[in-house]
Scaffold this active site. Structure first.
Site, PDB file in Angstrom:
ATOM      1  N   TYR A  74      35.999  51.372  25.511  1.00  0.00           N
ATOM      2  CA  TYR A  74      37.410  50.125  25.577  1.00  0.00           C
ATOM      3  C   TYR A  74      36.290  49.043  25.036  1.00  0.00           C
ATOM      4  CZ  TYR A  74      40.038  47.435  27.845  1.00  0.00           C
ATOM      5  OH  TYR A  74      40.720  46.001  28.507  1.00  0.00           O
ATOM      6  N   ASN A 216      35.488  39.464  31.387  1.00  0.00           N
ATOM      7  CA  ASN A 216      36.090  40.584  31.761  1.00  0.00           C
ATOM      8  C   ASN A 216      35.690  39.699  33.589  1.00  0.00           C
ATOM      9  OD1 ASN A 216      36.825  44.132  31.786  1.00  0.00           O
ATOM     10  ND2 ASN A 216      37.992  41.831  32.277  1.00  0.00           N
ATOM     11  N   GLN A 294      40.694  17.715  82.863  1.00  0.00           N
ATOM     12  CA  GLN A 294      40.486  18.706  81.883  1.00  0.00           C
ATOM     13  C   GLN A 294      41.066  17.791  81.058  1.00  0.00           C
ATOM     14  OE1 GLN A 294      41.153  23.631  83.003  1.00  0.00           O
ATOM     15  NE2 GLN A 294      42.983  22.199  82.918  1.00  0.00           N
ATOM     16  N   ARG A 300      38.699  19.646  74.437  1.00  0.00           N
ATOM     17  CA  ARG A 300      38.396  20.751  75.211  1.00  0.00           C
ATOM     18  C   ARG A 300      38.047  22.015  74.848  1.00  0.00           C
ATOM     19  NH1 ARG A 300      42.138  23.405  79.820  1.00  0.00           N
ATOM     20  NH2 ARG A 300      43.209  21.717  79.490  1.00  0.00           N
ATOM     21  N   ASN A 330      33.995  45.084  33.123  1.00  0.00           N
ATOM     22  CA  ASN A 330      34.788  46.267  32.389  1.00  0.00           C
ATOM     23  C   ASN A 330      34.330  46.720  31.307  1.00  0.00           C
ATOM     24  OD1 ASN A 330      36.188  49.526  33.086  1.00  0.00           O
ATOM     25  ND2 ASN A 330      38.095  48.421  32.572  1.00  0.00           N
ATOM     26  N   LYS A 404      46.271   1.844  62.675  1.00  0.00           N
ATOM     27  CA  LYS A 404      47.694   2.380  62.745  1.00  0.00           C
ATOM     28  C   LYS A 404      47.910   3.414  61.673  1.00  0.00           C
ATOM     29  CE  LYS A 404      50.993  -0.398  63.878  1.00  0.00           C
ATOM     30  NZ  LYS A 404      51.875   1.395  65.384  1.00  0.00           N
ATOM     31  N   GLU A 432      50.918  41.779  32.005  1.00  0.00           N
ATOM     32  CA  GLU A 432      50.216  42.205  30.415  1.00  0.00           C
ATOM     33  C   GLU A 432      50.616  43.856  30.037  1.00  0.00           C
ATOM     34  OE1 GLU A 432      47.717  44.152  28.057  1.00  0.00           O
ATOM     35  OE2 GLU A 432      46.484  44.705  30.730  1.00  0.00           O
ATOM     36  N   ASN A 435      49.960  46.390  32.854  1.00  0.00           N
ATOM     37  CA  ASN A 435      48.687  46.954  32.411  1.00  0.00           C
ATOM     38  C   ASN A 435      47.733  46.210  34.056  1.00  0.00           C
ATOM     39  OD1 ASN A 435      46.083  48.463  32.298  1.00  0.00           O
ATOM     40  ND2 ASN A 435      45.247  46.261  31.400  1.00  0.00           N
TER      41      ASN A 435
END
Length: 527
Positions: A74, A216, A294, A300, A330, A404, A432, A435
């Site tokens: 391929y 690739n 808190q 916190r 590939n 500000k 494509e 594929n």
């Protein structure tokens, strides 16, 4: 002219000193190696080890033998992608790789920066050096030579769906190796043919699978992910330091970061952030009457927000470094067992997921800091500090507006960062001729992540100015207070660059200086 000594790279001029050498062979590389090469602090050198070079050559020799024996391979004796059913006549096989990079020359968008391009080249070199791509030693030498002379392909950033890898952007690397298209050279665009000639580099004629091997793969997304990781890891620490300064400026409670408190929620990254805050905000600081029991969530719960990224970083590192150290084209060429293995290692799903996750966690840092800034500039919530943190008193206070506008800008940058957190990986498109019918979108995710990092760094720059001003004002109001050594050192560093804001002034230069310091990682933070 290029240096007579091939071990000395012109890249050393980037950082001002001779860079360290990183050898490329079959050994594992780290994110930091790619980042150092990208920044010009290290030089990529192909290993001269005879066993390594022989292993690379075996793959190319095996493919040559298959071709002589009329093997069907391929992308070597067939067309590409959906055209894999098309047999290429033997006399045209040598032309096929050049057609591959030619018809993929359709990228658009901004060019990758020189640093990003070095990272891409080093990442592709790392993958091809694993010895499973069927390429020649000469191809690896050519990539290393381009890096040595800092001749960087002009690579458009847009046009990859992340499978079959980064085909279109990597076609620009393939073309430059062959003396075509353009390169960056000392900050200018130069024809590749001229740049290679000036450096004494002979353009390649690609062997049958070499175009496919270069293009690739996942080099672009992985390279960008390495750079993103480096910036995100630093922001984890810097956001923590800013939070400590914001807590002090807001007269916050150090007991929110108590060690026993965090021991009962065992997220290691979150616990580490809390430990950093304890280091910066000793529990013994003065506790005055009238304090809120808190603090609001953006102070916190800061370890819980920052801790998500801190805890995700090891996973991100694993995914990125595994991809970096993979053979991801590939087909895979198993020369030792004389097999050609057809698969889909070009698929960038792990990088896509890491980048989608990282941009989410990083954008949350921007949102956290934006909320801290909103508290700091608002006289209803900043525990006695002046509105907009203006440093002016008396009649002139009426015409001065402090931070500000900076708060408005920080909010705009935060909103844009949050908008970009939509995951790219879920937007697969069939391409494509069906594929490539399921693709990763990893490169788009990586680009998005870098943009989120850029916006978040702008918010961080705004907060550095803000906490410098807020702490300065708090100490004026309460001179009996004292900073921990770590925060005092940070304030001294910030004071060198940022004067107190009394009369209104243009803050863009201060912001840009903070961004420069940040991106150079000039501040030492936590061990």
């Amino acid at each position: 002219m290029h240096p007579a000594d091939p071990t000395i790279s012109t890249i050393s001029t980037i950082s001002g000193s001779k860079p360290r050498v990183i050898a490329f062979d079959r050994n594992r590389l780290r994110i930091e190696d790619i980042v150092a090469i990208a920044q010009g602090k290290a030089q990529a050198v192909l290993s001269a080890d005879p066993a390594f070079r022989a292993a690379i050559a075996r793959g190319a020799d095996f493919l040559d033998r298959l071709l002589r024996e009329d093997g069907t391979i391929y992308g070597v004796t067939t067309g590409y992608g959906d055209s894999c059913t098309v047999t290429v006549p033997a006399d045209l096989v040598v032309e096929l790789p050049h057609h591959l990079y030619t018809y993929h020359g359709c990228g658009l968008g901004e060019y990758l920066t020189p640093a990003q391009t070095r990272a891409v080249m080093a990442t592709r070199l790392a993958s091809l050096s694993k010895g499973f791509s069927g390429v020649s030693v000469e191809l690896l030498v050519q990539i290393a030579s381009l890096l040595e002379h800092d001749l960087l392909p002009l690579i458009p950033s847009e046009g990859s769906v992340g499978a079959s890898g980064d085909l279109t952007p990597l076609s620009y690397l393939a073309a430059v190796l062959c003396g075509e298209r353009e390169v960056w050279r000392k900050g200018e665009h130069v024809a590749a043919a001229q740049a290679l000639s000036d450096a004494g580099i002979t353009p390649l004629r690609l062997r049958p699978k070499e175009g496919l091997a270069i293009m690739n793969g996942t080099a672009v997304m992985t390279a960008l992910a390495c750079l993103a990781y480096d910036r995100a890891a630093y922001l984890t620490q810097l956001t923590t330091r800013i939070t400590a300064l914001a807590s002090f400026a807001l007269d916050g409670n150090a007991h929110h970061f108590d060690e026993v408190l965090f021991s009962v929620k065992p997220h290691a990254g979150m616990q580490g952030v809390a430990a950093w805050l304890r280091h910066d905000l000793p529990a013994g600081q003065v506790e005055r009457n009238g304090k809120r029991l808190q603090d609001r969530y953006s102070i916190r719960c800061a370890p819980h927000v920052i801790g998500v990224l801190a805890d995700a970083l090891p996973f991100f590192r694993q995914s990125i470094e595994n991809e970096l150290n993979s053979a991801n084209d590939n087909p895979i060429i198993d020369a030792e067992n004389e097999r050609v293995l057809h698969g889909g290692h070009f698929y960038g799903g792990h990088i896509a997921f890491a980048m989608d996750g990282m941009k989410n966690a990083v954008a949350n840092l921007a949102d956290l800091l934006d909320r801290q800034m909103a508290l700091l500039v608002d006289s209803r919530y900043n525990q006695g500090l002046p509105a907009n943190l203006s440093g002016v008193q008396g009649p002139r206070a009426a015409i001065n507006h402090g931070l500000k506008a900076l708060q408005i800008s920080a909010s705009a940058w935060t909103a844009e960062a949050l908008k970009l957190t939509m995951p790219a990986s879920v937007f697969s498109r069939s391409t494509e001729c069906h594929n490539q019918d399921k693709v990763s979108m990893g490169t788009i995710a990586a680009r998005d992540c870098l943009r989120v990092l850029e916006l978040t760094e702008q918010v961080v720059a705004a907060l550095l100015i803000t906490v410098r001003q807020g702490v300065w004002l708090r100490l004026q109001l309460h001179p009996e207070l004292s900073l921990s050594p770590a925060l005092a050192k940070m304030m001294d560093v910030l004071a060198t660059d940022i004067a107190p804001i009394q009369e209104d002034r243009r803050l863009e230069p201060d912001l840009r200086l903070m961004l420069e310091r940040m991106r150079q990682q000039e501040w030492s933070l936590y061990a």
